[in-house]
Design an enzyme around this catalytic site. Structure first.
Site, PDB file in Angstrom:
ATOM      1  N   SER A 272       0.835  -1.203   0.000  1.00  9.35           N
ATOM      2  CA  SER A 272       0.000   0.000   0.000  1.00  9.35           C
ATOM      3  C   SER A 272       0.867   1.249   0.000  1.00  9.35           C
ATOM      4  O   SER A 272       1.892   1.309   0.663  1.00  9.35           O
ATOM      5  CB  SER A 272      -0.917   0.028   1.227  1.00  9.35           C
ATOM      6  OG  SER A 272      -1.681   1.221   1.229  1.00  9.35           O
TER       7      SER A 272
ATOM      8  N   LYS B  96      -4.409  -6.506   3.585  1.00  3.34           N
ATOM      9  CA  LYS B  96      -4.423  -5.424   2.588  1.00  3.34           C
ATOM     10  C   LYS B  96      -5.846  -5.129   2.119  1.00  3.34           C
ATOM     11  O   LYS B  96      -6.226  -3.963   1.905  1.00  3.34           O
ATOM     12  CB  LYS B  96      -3.546  -5.816   1.384  1.00  3.34           C
ATOM     13  CG  LYS B  96      -3.578  -4.822   0.205  1.00  3.34           C
ATOM     14  CD  LYS B  96      -3.171  -3.421   0.626  1.00  3.34           C
ATOM     15  CE  LYS B  96      -2.812  -2.521  -0.552  1.00  3.34           C
ATOM     16  NZ  LYS B  96      -3.782  -2.430  -1.612  1.00  3.34           N
TER      17      LYS B  96
ATOM     18  N   HIS C 203      -7.449  -3.152   4.821  1.00  4.01           N
ATOM     19  CA  HIS C 203      -6.861  -1.818   4.730  1.00  4.01           C
ATOM     20  C   HIS C 203      -7.617  -0.994   3.694  1.00  4.01           C
ATOM     21  O   HIS C 203      -8.002   0.159   3.938  1.00  4.01           O
ATOM     22  CB  HIS C 203      -5.381  -1.916   4.341  1.00  4.01           C
ATOM     23  CG  HIS C 203      -4.767  -0.626   3.884  1.00  4.01           C
ATOM     24  ND1 HIS C 203      -5.005  -0.093   2.627  1.00  4.01           N
ATOM     25  CD2 HIS C 203      -3.939   0.249   4.502  1.00  4.01           C
ATOM     26  CE1 HIS C 203      -4.355   1.049   2.497  1.00  4.01           C
ATOM     27  NE2 HIS C 203      -3.694   1.279   3.615  1.00  4.01           N
ATOM     28  N   ASN C 204      -7.863  -1.582   2.522  1.00  6.23           N
ATOM     29  CA  ASN C 204      -8.538  -0.846   1.459  1.00  6.23           C
ATOM     30  C   ASN C 204     -10.005  -0.585   1.794  1.00  6.23           C
ATOM     31  O   ASN C 204     -10.557   0.443   1.400  1.00  6.23           O
ATOM     32  CB  ASN C 204      -8.413  -1.605   0.140  1.00  6.23           C
ATOM     33  CG  ASN C 204      -7.031  -1.457  -0.470  1.00  6.23           C
ATOM     34  OD1 ASN C 204      -6.062  -1.188   0.227  1.00  6.23           O
ATOM     35  ND2 ASN C 204      -6.930  -1.656  -1.765  1.00  6.23           N
TER      36      ASN C 204
ATOM     37  N   GLU D  35      -9.969   2.291   3.988  1.00  8.05           N
ATOM     38  CA  GLU D  35      -9.662   3.432   3.114  1.00  8.05           C
ATOM     39  C   GLU D  35     -10.923   3.938   2.416  1.00  8.05           C
ATOM     40  O   GLU D  35     -11.168   5.151   2.343  1.00  8.05           O
ATOM     41  CB  GLU D  35      -8.617   3.000   2.093  1.00  8.05           C
ATOM     42  CG  GLU D  35      -8.232   4.024   1.058  1.00  8.05           C
ATOM     43  CD  GLU D  35      -7.317   3.425  -0.002  1.00  8.05           C
ATOM     44  OE1 GLU D  35      -7.588   3.623  -1.197  1.00  8.05           O
ATOM     45  OE2 GLU D  35      -6.344   2.736   0.371  1.00  8.05           O
TER      46      GLU D  35
END
Length: 472
Positions: free
Chosen positions: A130, A184, A187-188, A191
């Protein structure tokens, strides 16, 4: 003679920048791209780093250029192209070579690939990266999943190229097989929620308070020095300041209001549903992006349905002060939900995800990097097994402090027809989560009535059924 210590396949923006980052950190890197012209162009533009780059015209040449045991990073489009690249590599690689998928892969594909390579002598790593273009070039956050022994072999390179936070590398091994790509993905998802709530707050200032882009930029700039200090707040302030040379307007005012998405946000929402863990802020953000794409339909709906009449609004500065706290409250909800989903996945797949470590490696390099993550790392460090961030002393205090502001903003937005789906979902989540006596008792009664699904009673053991249809 083989000279490269690592290889990179795929020289798009991310792959090219990752390769330059590797070379910049003193490692000799072999590079290959399916389109040979792109490989030649990359080598020609490597500048002072050219002596640490071996550009290869064929896959055979590429493999031969790397010293065994070979770590090979694949940075191609997620999905079938990754499988095709693995199949092309397999006949050329040897025992103990490591294939590293550094794209935005679905973690279930990573688990499948990991299993498929077992017994072949080759090792597979799923690596979440990232930070976008800038992060890939100068230091991303790196989330690794796979065999710990494989991580140990590539750890020196990956920690060297990762972002650093107060000297600590933002790269870590998080667990077996798909752990890195799952983290990940979440995480997105966080986000998505963070960006959506920032956009909702921007919308309240633009459409309710009548503020122009430069004035809103000043607000975000001020917020970046407080609890909301983060990369996304910083870049929001920056983009709102920029003017369009062709029209003289703020550039955000000439950008079409339809947001793109590549799938990771949807995967976050889907996996949270699969595991029965509510991630309502992420789900609302994904839905909002989908609605944003329906521009023609939205325009038709406005012409048919109109917009609600404007209500009297409070003092603008009072609203802005509430918006800051409401955004912080929404952020807490998104992170609490994301970490709860990761905890559930950790149990389901036996990953033993290290929550404090995840928070720490997100403090620099990645898109959601913020001051906030240090507080999350501290909270999980004090209680690694806490079921929800909302139950930790620091975050429960923040929720109490921001609660009234979140309520006022959601209420004011609702009265004025301003869409704040992610902030509204955060409020609904907190209100549902902290209420000991909910309303699902009625749902259980309904389910038993039409489907004889049964229910539990407070005053009796075992499954019970109601006296529906007049029987007792």
């Amino acid at each position: 003679m083989a000279a490269a210590e690592i290889g990179v396949i795929g020289l798009g923006v991310m792959g090219a920048n990752l390769a330059l980052n590797i070379a910049d950190n003193g490692y000799h890197v072999a590079v290959y791209n399916r389109t040979s012209a792109r490989t030649a162009e990359f080598a020609a533009n490597a500048g002072a780093l050219a002596d640490r780059v071996t550009a290869c015209a064929t896959l055979e040449e590429f493999v031969s250029a790397i010293r065994p045991p070979r770590p090979v990073i694949i940075m191609v489009k997620a999905g079938e192209p990754v499988d095709q690249q693995i199949e092309a590599l397999k006949p050329l690689l040897q025992d103990r070579d490591i294939i590293i998928d550094a794209g935005n892969a679905n973690f279930r594909d990573t688990m499948r690939r990991f299993t498929a390579l077992e017994g072949t002598g080759l090792t597979f790593i799923g690596m979440g990266v990232s930070g976008g273009e800038e992060g890939a070039r100068h230091g991303p956050s790196i989330m690794v999943g796979g065999a710990e022994a494989a991580w140990k072999r590539v750890e020196p390179v990956l920690t060297a190229i990762s972002a650093k936070y107060e000297g600590e590398a933002c790269a870590a091994w998080l667990g077996e097989n798909g752990a890195g790509h799952f983290v990940k993905t979440i995480h997105n998802g966080i986000e998505y929620a963070d960006m959506q709530m920032i956009a909702e707050v921007y919308g309240v200032m633009r459409d309710h308070l009548g503020m122009d882009a430069p004035t809103i930029a000043a607000v975000f700039s001020a917020w970046s020095t407080g609890p909301l200090d983060s990369y996304l707040i910083d870049i929001t302030a920056e983009v709102l300041k920029v003017h369009d040379a062709a029209t003289g307007k703020a550039i955000v005012d000439v950008i079409v209001d339809a947001a793109g998405q590549k799938g990771t946000g949807r995967w976050s929402a889907i996996e949270s549903q699969m595991m029965g863990v509510p991630a309502t802020a992420i789900e609302a953000a994904v839905a909002a992006r989908s609605l944003s794409a329906m521009r023609a339909e939205r325009a038709r709906a406005e012409s048919l349905l109109g917009l609600p009449a404007r209500q009297d609004r409070r003092n603008s500065q009072e609203v802005i002060d509430d918006l800051e706290k409401a955004l912080l409250a929404g952020k807490i909800a998104a992170y609490a939900q994301g970490f709860a989903v990761m905890a559930a996945a950790s149990r389901e797949f036996g990953w033993n995800l290290p929550m404090p470590t995840i928070a720490r490696i997100w403090r620099a390099g990645c898109i959601i990097r913020s001051r906030f993550l240090g507080e999350i790392a501290t909270a999980f460090g004090a209680d690694p097994d806490v079921s929800n961030l909302a139950l930790t002393p620091a975050f429960s205090a923040m929720i109490k402090d921001t609660d009234a502001s979140l309520r006022r903003i959601v209420a004011e937005a609702a009265l004025n027809g301003l869409p704040v789906p992610a902030l509204s979902s955060a409020l609904g989540y907190f209100d549902t989560y902290r209420r000991a006596r909910g309303t699902a008792n009625l749902i259980q009664a309904q389910r038993d009535f039409f489907g004889a699904h049964g229910f539990e009673r407070f005053d009796a053991e075992g499954e019970q059924h109601g006296p529906w249809g007049g029987t007792s």
